[in-house]
Scaffold this motif. Sequence first.
Motif, PDB file in Angstrom:
ATOM      1  N   GLY A  86      10.780   6.753  -0.965  1.00 56.93           N
ATOM      2  CA  GLY A  86      10.666   6.347  -2.369  1.00 56.93           C
ATOM      3  C   GLY A  86       9.917   7.405  -3.166  1.00 56.93           C
ATOM      4  N   ILE A 119       6.623   7.582  -4.610  1.00 55.05           N
ATOM      5  CA  ILE A 119       5.281   8.044  -4.230  1.00 55.05           C
ATOM      6  C   ILE A 119       5.241   8.381  -2.738  1.00 55.05           C
ATOM      7  N   ASP A 127      11.708   3.693   6.447  1.00 59.10           N
ATOM      8  CA  ASP A 127      12.142   3.279   5.107  1.00 59.10           C
ATOM      9  C   ASP A 127      13.461   2.515   5.217  1.00 59.10           C
ATOM     10  N   THR A 132      16.423   1.125   0.328  1.00 62.75           N
ATOM     11  CA  THR A 132      16.965   0.267  -0.722  1.00 62.75           C
ATOM     12  C   THR A 132      17.480   1.194  -1.818  1.00 62.75           C
ATOM     13  N   ASP A 187      13.163  -1.757   8.389  1.00 62.39           N
ATOM     14  CA  ASP A 187      12.484  -2.687   7.477  1.00 62.39           C
ATOM     15  C   ASP A 187      11.077  -2.983   7.996  1.00 62.39           C
ATOM     16  N   ILE A 188      10.092  -2.994   7.095  1.00 64.65           N
ATOM     17  CA  ILE A 188       8.727  -3.340   7.545  1.00 64.65           C
ATOM     18  C   ILE A 188       8.651  -4.790   8.038  1.00 64.65           C
ATOM     19  N   SER A 227       9.166  -2.308  -6.306  1.00 65.78           N
ATOM     20  CA  SER A 227       8.124  -1.796  -7.201  1.00 65.78           C
ATOM     21  C   SER A 227       8.401  -1.949  -8.701  1.00 65.78           C
ATOM     22  N   TYR A 247       6.197  -9.212  -9.647  1.00 62.53           N
ATOM     23  CA  TYR A 247       5.830  -8.006  -8.890  1.00 62.53           C
ATOM     24  C   TYR A 247       4.330  -7.976  -8.629  1.00 62.53           C
ATOM     25  N   LYS A 296       2.154  -8.160  -5.079  1.00 66.34           N
ATOM     26  CA  LYS A 296       1.223  -7.110  -4.619  1.00 66.34           C
ATOM     27  C   LYS A 296      -0.177  -7.697  -4.443  1.00 66.34           C
ATOM     28  N   ASN A 322       2.057   5.989 -12.039  1.00 66.07           N
ATOM     29  CA  ASN A 322       2.341   7.363 -11.594  1.00 66.07           C
ATOM     30  C   ASN A 322       3.548   7.920 -12.335  1.00 66.07           C
TER      31      ASN A 322
HETATM   32  P1  NAD Z   1       9.684   3.006  -4.995  1.00 65.14           P
HETATM   33  O1  NAD Z   1      10.381   1.763  -5.437  1.00 65.14           O
HETATM   34  O2  NAD Z   1      10.054   4.296  -5.624  1.00 65.14           O
HETATM   35  O3  NAD Z   1       9.845   3.200  -3.417  1.00 65.14           O
HETATM   36  C1  NAD Z   1       9.703   2.144  -2.522  1.00 65.14           C
HETATM   37  C2  NAD Z   1      10.256   2.609  -1.187  1.00 65.14           C
HETATM   38  O4  NAD Z   1      10.080   1.533  -0.244  1.00 65.14           O
HETATM   39  C3  NAD Z   1      11.752   2.927  -1.214  1.00 65.14           C
HETATM   40  O5  NAD Z   1      12.007   4.118  -0.524  1.00 65.14           O
HETATM   41  C4  NAD Z   1      12.389   1.738  -0.508  1.00 65.14           C
HETATM   42  O6  NAD Z   1      13.589   2.065   0.173  1.00 65.14           O
HETATM   43  C5  NAD Z   1      11.293   1.356   0.476  1.00 65.14           C
HETATM   44  N1  NAD Z   1      11.350  -0.059   0.900  1.00 65.14           N
HETATM   45  C6  NAD Z   1      11.560  -1.145   0.113  1.00 65.14           C
HETATM   46  N2  NAD Z   1      11.560  -2.264   0.866  1.00 65.14           N
HETATM   47  C7  NAD Z   1      11.335  -1.878   2.145  1.00 65.14           C
HETATM   48  C8  NAD Z   1      11.207  -2.559   3.373  1.00 65.14           C
HETATM   49  N3  NAD Z   1      11.329  -3.885   3.434  1.00 65.14           N
HETATM   50  N4  NAD Z   1      10.962  -1.851   4.488  1.00 65.14           N
HETATM   51  C9  NAD Z   1      10.856  -0.491   4.449  1.00 65.14           C
HETATM   52  N5  NAD Z   1      10.988   0.214   3.320  1.00 65.14           N
HETATM   53  C10 NAD Z   1      11.213  -0.468   2.168  1.00 65.14           C
HETATM   54  O7  NAD Z   1       8.136   2.691  -5.188  1.00 65.14           O
HETATM   55  P2  NAD Z   1       6.946   3.674  -5.578  1.00 65.14           P
HETATM   56  O8  NAD Z   1       6.866   3.755  -7.052  1.00 65.14           O
HETATM   57  O9  NAD Z   1       7.068   4.894  -4.776  1.00 65.14           O
HETATM   58  O10 NAD Z   1       5.696   2.819  -5.076  1.00 65.14           O
HETATM   59  C11 NAD Z   1       5.205   2.954  -3.749  1.00 65.14           C
HETATM   60  C12 NAD Z   1       4.018   2.033  -3.573  1.00 65.14           C
HETATM   61  O11 NAD Z   1       3.008   2.359  -4.528  1.00 65.14           O
HETATM   62  C13 NAD Z   1       4.360   0.559  -3.820  1.00 65.14           C
HETATM   63  O12 NAD Z   1       3.638  -0.206  -2.898  1.00 65.14           O
HETATM   64  C14 NAD Z   1       3.859   0.291  -5.232  1.00 65.14           C
HETATM   65  O13 NAD Z   1       3.475  -1.051  -5.397  1.00 65.14           O
HETATM   66  C15 NAD Z   1       2.661   1.210  -5.298  1.00 65.14           C
HETATM   67  N6  NAD Z   1       2.299   1.719  -6.630  1.00 65.14           N
HETATM   68  C16 NAD Z   1       3.242   2.291  -7.436  1.00 65.14           C
HETATM   69  C17 NAD Z   1       2.852   2.833  -8.669  1.00 65.14           C
HETATM   70  C18 NAD Z   1       3.837   3.506  -9.584  1.00 65.14           C
HETATM   71  O14 NAD Z   1       3.492   3.849 -10.716  1.00 65.14           O
HETATM   72  N7  NAD Z   1       5.078   3.755  -9.162  1.00 65.14           N
HETATM   73  C19 NAD Z   1       1.521   2.773  -9.059  1.00 65.14           C
HETATM   74  C20 NAD Z   1       0.588   2.156  -8.208  1.00 65.14           C
HETATM   75  C21 NAD Z   1       0.994   1.658  -6.992  1.00 65.14           C
END
Ligand code: NAD
Length: 353
Positions: A9, A11, A32, A35, A58-59, A84, A159, A163, A189
Amino acid sequence: MVLVTGGAGFIGGNFVLHWLSDMSAEGIINLDKLTYAGNLATLASLEGDSRHIFIHGDIGDQDLIGKLLQEYKPRAIINFAAESHVDRSIHGPADFIQTNVVGTFNLLECAREYWSALQGSEKEQFRFHHVSTDEVYGSLADSDHAFRETNPYEPNSPYSASKAASDHLVRAWFHTYGLPVVTTNCSNNYGPYHFPEKLIPLIILNALDGKLLPVYGDGQQIRDWLYVGDHCSAIREVLANGRLGETYNIGGWNEKANLEVVNTICKILDELKPRTDKKSYAVQIAFIKDRPGHDRRYAIDAGKIEKELGWRPAETFDTGIRKTVQWYLDNPAWVQGVVTGSYHDWLEKQYLN
Ligand code: NAD
Ligand code: DAU
């Protein structure tokens, strides 16, 4: 080795690249589910690098996680995997409960079983790092102090509620079972490889495509923006030196109203890739119906991580947003790979009316 979840994903992918850019770094097992938000093109530069082992899964899959822990014996789990996007959670919350709550629960249980059987320094050094969000604290009024780690949890969207639930589970696994956890709660981010359902990449790509730039409500909602590379460095610092059972807020001291962010992107594009008619991209801005339950303001007080661990962001918003816009201009192939049929279906569902 360390086990990273959600490392395809936005981050998580940046984190894997950041970690492995250090040639002496430990290897990564990257689990990963791929999705719509997971994208292997983000990790293309790691092809042939034996330090990166990608596992499609899947986690929530207990057997798979158990097997991975036994086979690779990671010294840490860093949990990025999640659904997310707030707007998607409003249309369909079920996946958010399944992955963010049940999935995190499963990962904690697998980690507990694995960690319980470790001995000596391996047991002492093991870490479960949970990556979370500032949205768990709810919404601030203009005069409120920025979120501190001691703020009560007041999540407002499906959401953020999912979390918040996952953060509570992580906390409980520390207090009840002694699992060595740390949690980080980060602000918004932005940066390379950001899926274009989120505000900043959506505005950049819509602008370049000559589409409307959708601003919810009056556009005066405030977010605290952090360049993704700074989030990665903060996570590494907390993983290495954070106190067990603690939570650390991570933020960029960059509070901006959404409309200001959109106008800034337009100005940078006006300079780097002017429209053929020489008008500003700002003419494409369109105010649309607000997000239901839209949180008005987020802001992070990052004083704790700064004082305890000496971490501060390297990028300002001005430097980070310019790099980000340039990255989207320089990487049309990555963009083409994510702008699929299902992405267009999402845009239609969210914006057509
Ligand atoms: P994203 O949606 O871009 O990526 C999420 C990733 O998780 C994807 O690669 C997806 O395939 C994978 N995923 C989803 N369900 C899954 C499962 N059941 N098993 C395994 N993999 C799975 O999200 P992001 O923006 O990169 O966010 C990453 C983390 O950081 C999340 O926990 C989010 O809550 C947290 N976060 C995000 C932000 C932001 O601004 N994007 C800020 C603070 C915290
Ligand atoms: O605060 C951290 C959170 O930031 C993360 O936990 C989430 O995973 C991440 O998606 C992000 O949530 P937001 O809802 O703040 O991000 P998003 O990019 O969706 O929206 C940012 C702001 O812009 C928000 O106030 C809503 C607004 N917005 C968003 C979109 C997609 C618009 O005005 N128009 C849009 O089309």
